[in-house]
Motif scaffolding. Structure first.
Motif, short mmCIF file in Angstrom:
data_model
loop_
_atom_site.label_atom_id
_atom_site.label_comp_id
_atom_site.label_asym_id
_atom_site.label_seq_id
_atom_site.Cartn_x
_atom_site.Cartn_y
_atom_site.Cartn_z
N ASP A 1 0.83 -1.20 0.00
CA ASP A 1 0.00 0.00 0.00
C ASP A 1 0.87 1.26 0.00
N ASP A 2 2.01 1.17 0.70
CA ASP A 2 2.93 2.31 0.73
C ASP A 2 3.42 2.66 -0.67
N ASP A 3 3.86 1.64 -1.41
CA ASP A 3 4.40 1.88 -2.75
C ASP A 3 3.30 2.37 -3.70
N LYS A 4 2.13 1.81 -3.55
CA LYS A 4 1.02 2.24 -4.42
C LYS A 4 0.75 3.73 -4.23
N TRP A 5 0.70 4.16 -2.97
CA TRP A 5 0.45 5.58 -2.73
C TRP A 5 1.63 6.43 -3.20
N ALA A 6 2.86 5.92 -3.07
CA ALA A 6 4.02 6.67 -3.53
C ALA A 6 3.93 6.96 -5.02
N PHE A 7 3.52 5.97 -5.81
CA PHE A 7 3.43 6.16 -7.26
C PHE A 7 2.24 7.04 -7.64
N VAL A 8 1.13 6.86 -6.94
CA VAL A 8 -0.02 7.72 -7.20
C VAL A 8 0.32 9.16 -6.83
N THR B 1 -8.83 4.81 -13.12
CA THR B 1 -8.68 3.36 -13.00
C THR B 1 -8.28 2.96 -11.59
N VAL B 2 -7.39 3.73 -10.99
CA VAL B 2 -6.96 3.45 -9.61
C VAL B 2 -8.15 3.52 -8.67
N LEU B 3 -8.99 4.55 -8.82
CA LEU B 3 -10.14 4.71 -7.95
C LEU B 3 -11.15 3.59 -8.10
N GLU B 4 -11.28 3.08 -9.30
CA GLU B 4 -12.20 1.96 -9.52
C GLU B 4 -11.74 0.71 -8.78
N ARG B 5 -10.43 0.56 -8.65
CA ARG B 5 -9.88 -0.66 -8.02
C ARG B 5 -9.60 -0.47 -6.53
N ASP B 6 -9.34 0.78 -6.11
CA ASP B 6 -8.89 1.00 -4.73
C ASP B 6 -9.44 2.33 -4.22
N ARG B 7 -10.66 2.30 -3.76
CA ARG B 7 -11.31 3.54 -3.35
C ARG B 7 -10.75 4.13 -2.06
N ILE B 8 -9.96 3.36 -1.35
CA ILE B 8 -9.43 3.86 -0.09
C ILE B 8 -8.46 5.02 -0.30
N LEU B 9 -7.96 5.16 -1.53
CA LEU B 9 -7.08 6.27 -1.85
C LEU B 9 -7.84 7.53 -2.28
N ALA B 10 -9.15 7.46 -2.31
CA ALA B 10 -9.95 8.55 -2.87
C ALA B 10 -9.72 9.88 -2.16
N ALA B 11 -9.69 9.86 -0.82
CA ALA B 11 -9.55 11.12 -0.09
C ALA B 11 -8.22 11.79 -0.40
N ARG B 12 -7.16 11.00 -0.42
CA ARG B 12 -5.85 11.60 -0.68
C ARG B 12 -5.72 12.06 -2.13
N ILE B 13 -6.28 11.33 -3.06
CA ILE B 13 -6.24 11.76 -4.46
C ILE B 13 -7.05 13.04 -4.63
N ALA B 14 -8.17 13.12 -3.94
CA ALA B 14 -9.01 14.31 -4.03
C ALA B 14 -8.25 15.56 -3.59
N LEU C 1 -12.62 13.17 -12.51
CA LEU C 1 -12.39 12.63 -11.17
C LEU C 1 -13.50 13.03 -10.22
N HIS C 2 -14.06 14.21 -10.42
CA HIS C 2 -15.10 14.69 -9.51
C HIS C 2 -16.35 13.82 -9.57
N GLN C 3 -16.66 13.32 -10.74
CA GLN C 3 -17.80 12.40 -10.84
C GLN C 3 -17.53 11.14 -10.02
N GLN C 4 -16.30 10.68 -10.08
CA GLN C 4 -15.92 9.50 -9.32
C GLN C 4 -15.92 9.79 -7.82
N PHE C 5 -15.44 10.97 -7.45
CA PHE C 5 -15.45 11.36 -6.04
C PHE C 5 -16.88 11.38 -5.50
N LYS C 6 -17.79 11.94 -6.28
CA LYS C 6 -19.19 12.03 -5.84
C LYS C 6 -19.81 10.64 -5.70
#
Length: 373
Positions: free
Chosen positions: A287-294, A317-330, A341-346
């Motif tokens: 999870d650490d590396d995934k967030w590092a690359f994102v 694509t990342v959000l579709e597979r791993d929504r737990i990163l949504a807040a930080r990506i937002a 991305l905003h449609q996905q966030f909503k």
């Protein structure tokens, strides 16, 4: 580092709102983390308050040397800032003159040490809960000149400020200064500054100087900053090394994966972004590396808008597979304007299984966009 823009007419009200929100927001974002992240080594290891912070925020600044009757005790020789009344109110300098300093004073009795008295730390709202003496450094002609310029140029800088292009420009002049203390001070300032403000200072020093620093184990704490500076070098030697190291980071992850991936985007642009995309499509990473690359993608998108189209497609694509990163990506993309991305966030915010912390953060970002419109 998390920042949030609040649209208020009064500047002081705006700053107060930002600080108050950050206190709450930090708690919520922490709840969204799948595990402890390696994050940015600079943020974890380097001083949260720099020498500049201590000097500029100090209530009292003095030069001190050993007491005539007690060579182990410091006494004030010259006051650079502070009234006599204030000096009477505060405690004496608590530091002792160690053996190294005693030898220095014996060799040159005119030597002095710079001390400040004031806030030693602040909370995320900028409030200070502790005050004390801080030993800065032994004075030299170069450091005297530095302090003079700092106090003149930095009069309007605030404690812990990082998003000032003037501040970055000032300290970039001290990168690889012959005085190692001033050099290290500059690395601290550049390391904690927003990346988009650091990019313009690329090529200010030679690649050989950067590589020498990078290869020193005793300078490990400064490595994230140095990697970013290496990524900003335009010569072929630097680009060749960055290409080797960021590809290795993509394959193996680990410490400084974020910095190497970001440097790779500087060197290879769209090709590096595509390589990061391919890695994120796999399932063999922490999870650490995934967030590092994102995080590298979002940082590149913020500082180089020409890449946003490709990066947004990857993030969807990342959000579709791993929504737990949504807040930080937002938060990382909060200043990109309306995007798919905003449609996905909503959709994630409205989903019944989304945790309250993530929902809160996403709605705050979406509300910000409405306020801008």
């Amino acid at each position: 580092m998390l920042l949030f823009v609040v649209f208020e007419e009064d500047e002081n009200t705006m700053r107060s709102s930002i600080r108050s929100f950050l206190i709450v927001l930090t708690c919520f974002v922490g709840l969204t983390a799948p595990r402890v992240l390696h994050a940015c080594t600079v943020c974890v290891e380097l001083p949260k308050a720099s020498i500049a912070d201590h000097v500029l925020a100090a209530e009292v600044i003095v030069l001190a040397g050993p007491t005539s009757g007690n060579p182990f005790k410091f006494s004030i020789r010259r006051v650079l800032k502070g009234s006599d009344d204030r000096l009477k109110e505060i405690p004496e300098i608590p530091f002792l003159v160690d053996s190294v300093m005693r030898r220095a004073f014996r060799s040159d009795p005119t030597n002095t040490v710079l001390f400040t008295y004031g806030a030693t730390r602040t909370d995320r709202a900028g409030r200070s809960f502790s005050r004390g003496w801080k030993r800065i450094f032994t004075m030299t002609p170069e450091r005297k000149e530095f302090i003079g310029k700092l106090r003149s140029v930095g009069q309007l800088w605030t404690y812990g400020e990082t998003d000032s292009s003037d501040r970055i420009s000032f300290f970039s002049d001290y990168l690889w200064h012959s005085d190692h203390v001033l050099h290290s001070t500059a690395l601290v300032e550049i390391g904690r500054a927003p990346y988009d403000l650091v990019r313009p200072i690329g090529d200010r020093v030679s690649t050989n100087q950067i590589l020498e620093e990078l290869n020193r184990l005793d300078r490990f704490v400064y490595r994230p900053t140095v990697i970013r500076l290496l990524g900003l070098q335009s010569d072929t030697h630097a680009r060749s090394i960055v290409r080797q190291r960021y590809i290795k980071a993509l394959n193996n992850g680990g410490l400084n994966a974020f910095e190497w991936a970001l440097a790779g985007i500087e060197a290879d642009g769209a090709l590096a972004i595509k390589s990061i995309d391919l890695v994120l499509q796999g399932n063999q990473m922490t999870d650490d590396d995934k967030w590092a690359f994102v995080r590298a993608l979002t940082e590149a998108g913020s500082s180089q808008p020409r890449f946003r189209g490709e990066i947004i497609a990857i993030l969807l694509t990342v959000l579709e597979r791993d929504r737990i990163l949504a807040a930080r990506i937002a938060f990382a993309t909060r200043n990109w304007g309306q995007t798919p991305l905003h449609q996905q966030f909503k959709a994630i915010a409205d989903h019944e299984l989304t945790d309250p912390a993530t929902e809160f953060v996403l709605n705050m970002v979406l509300d910000q966009e409405v306020a801008v419109e």
